[in-house]
Design a protein around this motif. Sequence first.
Motif, PDB file in Angstrom:
ATOM      1  N   LEU A 225      10.826   8.855   3.467  1.00  0.00           N
ATOM      2  CA  LEU A 225      11.944   8.643   3.344  1.00  0.00           C
ATOM      3  C   LEU A 225      12.833   8.939   4.596  1.00  0.00           C
ATOM      4  N   ALA A 226      12.810  10.106   5.395  1.00  0.00           N
ATOM      5  CA  ALA A 226      13.576  10.656   6.231  1.00  0.00           C
ATOM      6  C   ALA A 226      13.049  10.691   7.827  1.00  0.00           C
ATOM      7  N   VAL A 227      11.755  11.080   7.846  1.00  0.00           N
ATOM      8  CA  VAL A 227      10.877  11.460   8.936  1.00  0.00           C
ATOM      9  C   VAL A 227      10.482   9.989   9.544  1.00  0.00           C
ATOM     10  N   ASP A 228       9.291   9.458   9.022  1.00  0.00           N
ATOM     11  CA  ASP A 228       8.823   8.006   9.498  1.00  0.00           C
ATOM     12  C   ASP A 228       9.456   6.858   9.238  1.00  0.00           C
ATOM     13  N   LYS A 229      10.114   7.355   7.909  1.00  0.00           N
ATOM     14  CA  LYS A 229      11.142   6.227   7.339  1.00  0.00           C
ATOM     15  C   LYS A 229      10.377   4.913   7.389  1.00  0.00           C
ATOM     16  N   ASP A 230       9.129   5.049   6.773  1.00  0.00           N
ATOM     17  CA  ASP A 230       8.420   3.812   6.607  1.00  0.00           C
ATOM     18  C   ASP A 230       8.520   3.398   5.162  1.00  0.00           C
ATOM     19  N   HIS A 231       9.173   4.230   4.201  1.00  0.00           N
ATOM     20  CA  HIS A 231       9.556   3.900   2.853  1.00  0.00           C
ATOM     21  C   HIS A 231       8.143   3.601   2.239  1.00  0.00           C
ATOM     22  N   GLN A 232       7.164   3.985   2.436  1.00  0.00           N
ATOM     23  CA  GLN A 232       5.803   3.648   1.874  1.00  0.00           C
ATOM     24  C   GLN A 232       5.081   5.195   1.514  1.00  0.00           C
ATOM     25  N   PRO A 233       5.305   5.825   0.583  1.00  0.00           N
ATOM     26  CA  PRO A 233       5.004   7.195   0.422  1.00  0.00           C
ATOM     27  C   PRO A 233       3.467   7.109  -0.239  1.00  0.00           C
ATOM     28  N   ARG A 234       2.645   7.993  -0.114  1.00  0.00           N
ATOM     29  CA  ARG A 234       1.482   7.804  -0.613  1.00  0.00           C
ATOM     30  C   ARG A 234       1.283   8.893  -1.645  1.00  0.00           C
ATOM     31  N   TRP A 235       1.631   8.539  -2.686  1.00  0.00           N
ATOM     32  CA  TRP A 235       1.826   9.636  -3.878  1.00  0.00           C
ATOM     33  C   TRP A 235       0.359   9.974  -4.414  1.00  0.00           C
ATOM     34  N   GLN A 236       0.098  11.045  -4.897  1.00  0.00           N
ATOM     35  CA  GLN A 236      -1.382  11.250  -5.532  1.00  0.00           C
ATOM     36  C   GLN A 236      -0.928  12.277  -6.606  1.00  0.00           C
ATOM     37  N   PRO A 237      -1.277  11.604  -7.899  1.00  0.00           N
ATOM     38  CA  PRO A 237      -2.071  10.241  -8.052  1.00  0.00           C
ATOM     39  C   PRO A 237      -0.835   9.140  -8.020  1.00  0.00           C
ATOM     40  N   GLY A 238      -1.470   8.035  -7.739  1.00  0.00           N
ATOM     41  CA  GLY A 238      -0.589   6.900  -7.311  1.00  0.00           C
ATOM     42  C   GLY A 238       0.042   6.292  -8.569  1.00  0.00           C
ATOM     43  N   ALA A 239      -0.207   6.428  -9.893  1.00  0.00           N
ATOM     44  CA  ALA A 239       0.327   5.829 -10.829  1.00  0.00           C
ATOM     45  C   ALA A 239       0.698   6.906 -12.083  1.00  0.00           C
ATOM     46  N   ILE A 240       1.821   6.310 -12.741  1.00  0.00           N
ATOM     47  CA  ILE A 240       2.296   6.967 -13.912  1.00  0.00           C
ATOM     48  C   ILE A 240       1.267   7.359 -14.886  1.00  0.00           C
ATOM     49  N   GLU A 241       0.371   6.559 -15.209  1.00  0.00           N
ATOM     50  CA  GLU A 241      -0.689   6.782 -15.957  1.00  0.00           C
ATOM     51  C   GLU A 241      -1.969   7.533 -15.765  1.00  0.00           C
ATOM     52  N   SER A 242      -1.843   7.854 -14.512  1.00  0.00           N
ATOM     53  CA  SER A 242      -3.158   8.630 -13.915  1.00  0.00           C
ATOM     54  C   SER A 242      -2.722  10.396 -14.042  1.00  0.00           C
ATOM     55  N   VAL A 243      -1.485  10.711 -14.229  1.00  0.00           N
ATOM     56  CA  VAL A 243      -1.030  12.065 -14.528  1.00  0.00           C
ATOM     57  C   VAL A 243      -1.668  12.639 -15.753  1.00  0.00           C
TER      58      VAL A 243
ATOM     59  N   THR B  90      14.680  -0.863 -13.934  1.00  0.00           N
ATOM     60  CA  THR B  90      14.584   0.425 -13.927  1.00  0.00           C
ATOM     61  C   THR B  90      12.964   0.873 -14.037  1.00  0.00           C
ATOM     62  N   LEU B  91      12.374   0.062 -14.536  1.00  0.00           N
ATOM     63  CA  LEU B  91      10.757   0.289 -14.381  1.00  0.00           C
ATOM     64  C   LEU B  91      10.475   0.524 -12.991  1.00  0.00           C
ATOM     65  N   LYS B  92      10.892  -0.583 -12.515  1.00  0.00           N
ATOM     66  CA  LYS B  92      10.402  -1.083 -10.713  1.00  0.00           C
ATOM     67  C   LYS B  92      10.744   0.144 -10.007  1.00  0.00           C
ATOM     68  N   ALA B  93      11.969   0.746 -10.335  1.00  0.00           N
ATOM     69  CA  ALA B  93      12.481   2.006  -9.653  1.00  0.00           C
ATOM     70  C   ALA B  93      11.472   3.190 -10.071  1.00  0.00           C
ATOM     71  N   LEU B  94      11.010   3.391 -11.312  1.00  0.00           N
ATOM     72  CA  LEU B  94      10.320   4.543 -11.540  1.00  0.00           C
ATOM     73  C   LEU B  94       8.679   4.364 -11.047  1.00  0.00           C
ATOM     74  N   ARG B  95       8.419   3.145 -10.950  1.00  0.00           N
ATOM     75  CA  ARG B  95       7.282   2.996 -10.200  1.00  0.00           C
ATOM     76  C   ARG B  95       7.103   3.348  -8.823  1.00  0.00           C
ATOM     77  N   GLN B  96       8.247   3.297  -8.055  1.00  0.00           N
ATOM     78  CA  GLN B  96       8.222   3.756  -6.769  1.00  0.00           C
ATOM     79  C   GLN B  96       8.511   5.335  -6.474  1.00  0.00           C
ATOM     80  N   ARG B  97       8.677   5.917  -7.491  1.00  0.00           N
ATOM     81  CA  ARG B  97       8.848   7.658  -7.696  1.00  0.00           C
ATOM     82  C   ARG B  97       7.449   8.302  -7.590  1.00  0.00           C
ATOM     83  N   SER B  98       7.380   9.492  -7.236  1.00  0.00           N
ATOM     84  CA  SER B  98       6.064  10.373  -7.390  1.00  0.00           C
ATOM     85  C   SER B  98       5.723  10.309  -8.980  1.00  0.00           C
ATOM     86  N   PRO B  99       4.850   9.703  -9.282  1.00  0.00           N
ATOM     87  CA  PRO B  99       4.273   9.695 -10.651  1.00  0.00           C
ATOM     88  C   PRO B  99       4.161  11.227 -11.229  1.00  0.00           C
ATOM     89  N   LEU B 100       3.753  12.136 -10.388  1.00  0.00           N
ATOM     90  CA  LEU B 100       3.416  13.543 -10.682  1.00  0.00           C
ATOM     91  C   LEU B 100       4.894  14.138 -10.875  1.00  0.00           C
TER      92      LEU B 100
END
Length: 363
Positions: free
Chosen positions: A321-339, A262-272
Amino acid sequence: MSDNAVLAELRGQLGVITLNRPSALNALSLSMIREITAALLRWRDDDDVTAVLLRGAGRDGKAPAFCAGGDIRFFHQAALAGDPTLEDFFTEEYSLNHLIHTYGKPTVVLMDGITMGGGMGLAQGCSLRVVTEHSKLAMPETNIGLFPDVGGGWFLARCPGHLGEYLALTGHALGAADAIGAGLADVFMPSAELPVLVESLTDQPMENGAQALAAVRARARPVGAARLAAQRDAIDRHFAAASTVDIATSLAADRSAWAVDTLKALRQRSPLMLAVTLEQVRRACTMSLADELRMERGLVRHCFHLRPGAASETVEGIRALAVDKDHQPRWQPGAIESVDAAMVEAFFASPWPAHAHPLRDLR
């Protein structure tokens, strides 16, 4: 978009709406939203219509879908192009969600197969929600840098315990038994029996819509055990935490395989957007549906305009997810702790004064 993406027909006393875009898992376009709305408004004031049924067109030789959500590729293209119909899409979709919740005549939805995002928005306002062995219900918006909209904050906030926060943040997909246990479905029926159900509803005369609901319930079958039941105590413990940082900390202290995954899944989502989503669901607990949809309308505008174009978390999530399909989103900020709190609060400032809100007339 081809013609006939929505089939609306009156069969006996039953209005039948079929989402007819199977190659796209019946994902919603703006024209489909308008056609569904027009049919519902037409039948609402027609005394010959006693009930309405919603379903999705099937795919030959493939698993069924009721509706996989909104057309996210359109969102991506429209946001980058500055297409104003993106605004119309959400205003009209949320108005349709409210219409179904407040319709006044019985409505039945067949959630056979994938029912996610915008499909859940159509389904959750229905009087009777049918699931099958193929059903996969989810609000997976945090996976694309969005939040569970279409009234998702409102109906997830009303799930038992802290299950709503868990489903909102993780996007976990529910099978039939778990959906019924979460209060997001009502009855189970084998998929193969749905055509016979529809025929029976269209063939028999009905004095009122209650007879249609009773006829559906009479065909319901027992559903199996809920898989999530074994995790409910852990879900309520971890997802009761005050913030996404606290939820992550709580999960990290739990060495079970479920907590690790579950934590691994959350770490893959947009922290913001995780933080925005948690705040949305918590606020929705005490809101009316109309007020919650108005809040969502402001949130979704901010998703595309606080950081316009490619800088949007939502545009970036859809790209990955759906256009380039690289499954490597560049979230800003990149960590839950940085919001920080100011980032989240900015989403909840209404873009409009109350008298100019696009959903000001919802009651």
